[in-house]
Write a protein that holds these residues in place. Structure first.
Motif, short mmCIF file in Angstrom:
data_model
loop_
_atom_site.label_atom_id
_atom_site.label_comp_id
_atom_site.label_asym_id
_atom_site.label_seq_id
_atom_site.Cartn_x
_atom_site.Cartn_y
_atom_site.Cartn_z
N GLN A 92 53.30 -78.61 9.45
CA GLN A 92 54.62 -79.03 9.01
C GLN A 92 55.57 -77.84 9.03
OE1 GLN A 92 52.96 -81.79 5.48
NE2 GLN A 92 55.17 -81.97 5.82
N ASN A 93 56.72 -78.09 9.56
CA ASN A 93 57.74 -77.06 9.59
C ASN A 93 59.08 -77.60 9.10
OD1 ASN A 93 56.48 -74.69 10.76
ND2 ASN A 93 56.19 -75.94 12.58
N PRO A 94 59.82 -76.79 8.40
CA PRO A 94 59.40 -75.50 7.82
C PRO A 94 58.60 -75.72 6.54
CG PRO A 94 61.65 -75.97 7.19
CD PRO A 94 61.21 -77.13 8.05
N ARG A 95 58.06 -74.67 5.97
CA ARG A 95 57.36 -74.80 4.68
C ARG A 95 58.34 -74.99 3.54
NH1 ARG A 95 53.56 -75.62 2.17
NH2 ARG A 95 52.55 -73.73 1.44
N TYR A 96 59.48 -74.36 3.67
CA TYR A 96 60.54 -74.48 2.66
C TYR A 96 61.85 -74.77 3.37
CZ TYR A 96 57.05 -72.18 -0.22
OH TYR A 96 55.88 -71.86 -0.86
N GLN A 97 62.58 -75.73 2.84
CA GLN A 97 63.86 -76.11 3.43
C GLN A 97 64.88 -76.28 2.32
OE1 GLN A 97 64.73 -77.11 6.96
NE2 GLN A 97 66.68 -76.77 5.94
N VAL A 98 66.01 -75.61 2.49
CA VAL A 98 67.11 -75.78 1.55
C VAL A 98 68.23 -76.47 2.30
CG1 VAL A 98 68.77 -74.65 0.04
CG2 VAL A 98 66.48 -73.69 0.30
N THR A 99 68.76 -77.53 1.73
CA THR A 99 69.85 -78.24 2.36
C THR A 99 70.94 -78.52 1.33
OG1 THR A 99 70.40 -80.09 3.83
CG2 THR A 99 68.99 -80.58 1.95
N GLN A 100 72.11 -78.78 1.83
CA GLN A 100 73.23 -79.08 0.94
C GLN A 100 73.26 -80.57 0.63
OE1 GLN A 100 76.61 -77.54 3.11
NE2 GLN A 100 76.53 -75.58 2.02
N PHE A 101 73.75 -80.87 -0.52
CA PHE A 101 73.95 -82.26 -0.93
C PHE A 101 74.72 -83.01 0.16
CE2 PHE A 101 74.28 -85.44 -4.29
CZ PHE A 101 75.38 -86.18 -3.87
N GLY A 102 74.16 -84.10 0.65
CA GLY A 102 74.83 -84.93 1.63
C GLY A 102 74.70 -84.48 3.07
N LYS A 103 74.09 -83.34 3.32
CA LYS A 103 73.96 -82.84 4.69
C LYS A 103 72.64 -83.29 5.29
CE LYS A 103 74.17 -78.63 7.47
NZ LYS A 103 74.35 -77.15 7.45
N PRO A 104 72.68 -83.98 6.42
CA PRO A 104 71.45 -84.49 7.02
C PRO A 104 70.44 -83.38 7.26
CG PRO A 104 73.36 -85.39 8.14
CD PRO A 104 73.87 -84.34 7.22
N VAL A 105 69.18 -83.72 7.06
CA VAL A 105 68.11 -82.75 7.26
C VAL A 105 66.93 -83.44 7.93
CG1 VAL A 105 67.08 -83.13 4.97
CG2 VAL A 105 66.75 -80.93 6.14
N THR A 106 66.24 -82.70 8.78
CA THR A 106 65.06 -83.22 9.47
C THR A 106 63.87 -82.34 9.20
OG1 THR A 106 66.34 -84.27 11.25
CG2 THR A 106 64.04 -83.75 11.72
N LEU A 107 62.77 -82.97 8.82
CA LEU A 107 61.51 -82.27 8.64
C LEU A 107 60.57 -82.70 9.76
CD1 LEU A 107 61.05 -82.83 4.79
CD2 LEU A 107 62.42 -81.11 5.98
N SER A 108 59.76 -81.76 10.21
CA SER A 108 58.90 -82.09 11.35
C SER A 108 57.43 -81.95 11.02
CB SER A 108 59.24 -81.19 12.54
OG SER A 108 58.76 -79.89 12.33
N CYS A 109 56.64 -82.68 11.77
CA CYS A 109 55.19 -82.68 11.61
C CYS A 109 54.57 -82.81 12.99
CB CYS A 109 54.75 -83.84 10.71
SG CYS A 109 52.96 -83.99 10.53
N SER A 110 53.56 -82.00 13.25
CA SER A 110 52.83 -82.14 14.50
C SER A 110 51.34 -82.12 14.21
CB SER A 110 53.20 -81.01 15.47
OG SER A 110 52.81 -79.76 14.95
N GLN A 111 50.58 -82.75 15.10
CA GLN A 111 49.13 -82.82 14.89
C GLN A 111 48.40 -82.57 16.21
OE1 GLN A 111 46.95 -86.20 15.22
NE2 GLN A 111 48.59 -87.65 15.72
N THR A 112 47.24 -81.94 16.07
CA THR A 112 46.40 -81.67 17.24
C THR A 112 45.14 -82.53 17.22
OG1 THR A 112 45.30 -79.87 16.06
CG2 THR A 112 47.23 -79.29 17.37
N LEU A 113 45.10 -83.52 16.34
CA LEU A 113 43.91 -84.33 16.16
C LEU A 113 43.91 -85.58 17.04
CD1 LEU A 113 43.97 -84.05 12.28
CD2 LEU A 113 42.24 -83.05 13.76
#
Lengths: 112, 113
Positions: free
Chosen positions: A6-27
């Motif tokens: 999972q990236n990033p481990r820590y994410q800071v975003t502003q109120f109301g600002k769109p944010v995307t978290l990602s996940c990848s797998q090798t399984l």
């Protein structure tokens, strides 16, 4: 050796600002899940993908969306983060639905 | 989905055996019982899964009575590093229909020196 990343481990975003978290797998697992975990609470399932089939939990807010462009990647989009969306977001995979889950390390989201 | 009930917390000392019991009175015929361990700021980690009787792996044992309405996770000779939250989940792997796993409140195990 990392299997669910999972990236990033820590994410800071502003109120109301769109944010995307990602996940990848090798399984090469068929199922990918997104959980939300708030402080001192159990993980709460937001939605999952079985292959390309998207399954939303009934109580997941519309503010939360997900994309799975291929087997390896899955994204969590929060369209307009509120203060109440601050949490750890956990990605998990399983070979079959409800099977043994492999979790990533999570992304801790802070909303300012 | 079968609901689970676990103790909120347990205390132990290093070197002791710890048994955490989970109640799942309305477990379905196809449901398996799975235990996860979670350390702070990390994702849960699979410990063990079973259907009936006893399952053992390198880290734990899982005891399931004949009626399957409860299960007990046994951790032999715990160490300080076993301090974590332990979750019991019930669900049907690979089953038809909707069978994702729902986390209950978990048991916070505190191991002291």
């Amino acid at each position: 050796d990392a299997m669910v990343i999972q990236n990033p481990r820590y994410q800071v975003t502003q109120f109301g600002k769109p944010v995307t978290l990602s996940c990848s797998q090798t399984l090469n697992h068929n199922v990918m899940y997104w959980y939300q975990q708030k402080s001192s609470q159990a993980p709460k399932l937001l939605f999952h993908y079985y292959d390309k089939d998207f399954n939303n939990e009934a109580d997941t807010p519309d503010n939360f969306q997900s994309r799975r462009p291929n087997t390896s990647f899955c994204f969590l989009d929060i369209r307009s983060p509120g203060l109440g969306d601050a949490a750890m977001y956990l990605c998990a995979t399983s070979r079959v639905l409800g099977g043994g889950y492999t979790f990533g390390s999570g992304t801790r989201l802070t909303v300012v | 989905l079968a609901k689970t009930t676990q103790p909120i917390s347990m205390d132990s000392y290093e070197g002791q055996e710890v048994n955490i019991t989970c109640s799942h009175n309305n477990i379905a015929t196809n449901d398996y019982i799975t235990w996860y361990q979670q350390f702070p700021s990390q994702g849960p980690r699979f410990i063990i899964q079973g259907y009936k009787t006893k399952v053992t792996n390198e880290v734990a044992s899982l005891f399931i009575p004949a009626d399957r309405k409860s299960s007990t996770l046994s951790l032999p000779r715990v160490s300080l590093s076993d301090t974590a939250v332990y979750y019991c989940l019930v669900g049907a792997p690979g089953g038809s229909g909707y069978s994702t796993l729902t986390f209950g409140k978990g048991t916070m195990l505190l191991v002291s020196p």
